[in-house]
Motif scaffolding. Sequence first.
Motif, PDB file in Angstrom:
ATOM      1  N   PHE A  56     -11.510  10.358 -52.057  1.00 60.65           N
ATOM      2  CA  PHE A  56     -12.907   9.625 -51.850  1.00 60.65           C
ATOM      3  C   PHE A  56     -13.401   9.743 -50.694  1.00 60.65           C
ATOM      4  N   SER A  57     -12.652   9.436 -49.468  1.00 60.33           N
ATOM      5  CA  SER A  57     -13.362   9.346 -48.238  1.00 60.33           C
ATOM      6  C   SER A  57     -13.469  10.751 -47.704  1.00 60.33           C
ATOM      7  N   ALA A  58     -12.393  11.729 -48.015  1.00 58.47           N
ATOM      8  CA  ALA A  58     -12.785  13.018 -47.486  1.00 58.47           C
ATOM      9  C   ALA A  58     -13.960  13.703 -48.194  1.00 58.47           C
ATOM     10  N   ALA A  59     -14.225  13.434 -49.539  1.00 61.54           N
ATOM     11  CA  ALA A  59     -15.223  14.060 -50.045  1.00 61.54           C
ATOM     12  C   ALA A  59     -16.400  13.513 -49.696  1.00 61.54           C
ATOM     13  N   HIS A  60     -16.797  12.297 -49.476  1.00 57.07           N
ATOM     14  CA  HIS A  60     -17.958  11.894 -48.878  1.00 57.07           C
ATOM     15  C   HIS A  60     -18.385  12.034 -47.553  1.00 57.07           C
ATOM     16  N   LYS A  61     -17.107  12.671 -46.724  1.00 51.61           N
ATOM     17  CA  LYS A  61     -17.124  13.073 -45.295  1.00 51.61           C
ATOM     18  C   LYS A  61     -17.967  14.493 -45.269  1.00 51.61           C
TER      19      LYS A  61
END
Length: 134
Positions: A56-61
């Motif tokens: 989730f964090s990687a995708a939203h970055k």
Amino acid sequence: MQTSPDERAIREVHLTWIDAVNAADLVRLLTMMADDIVFLNPGRAPFGRDGFSAVFSAAHKQARIRCSSELEEVVVVGEVAYTRSRDSLSVTPIAGGEATQLAGHRITVWRKQPDGRWLLARDANVLSPCTFAK
């Protein structure tokens, strides 16, 4: 047909989940998950909270993600429930470029907690890229 208080609560938590996804609010999402959560996504091994946080964090970055979800079915059986939804996802790279559109169905299992909250316990989706005729 009248809905039960549990069904209404599940519909509300479903909407809250989608709002948190769209707001990139990982902290709120984690509070809505059971400790033993399992996610099933096409092309990858099942994963839990830590895997979800990383993905989730990687995708939203990397992208602006906009999800819409239409509940098609809500079934409550005691302390467990499931929902079936039709979801669509638009993923627009932050660095620029064309958005990728994904769509498909999702089934989610919810577990009622002693305090009355419903937490996401299992989630499986079959979202795939959309192809549109031109």
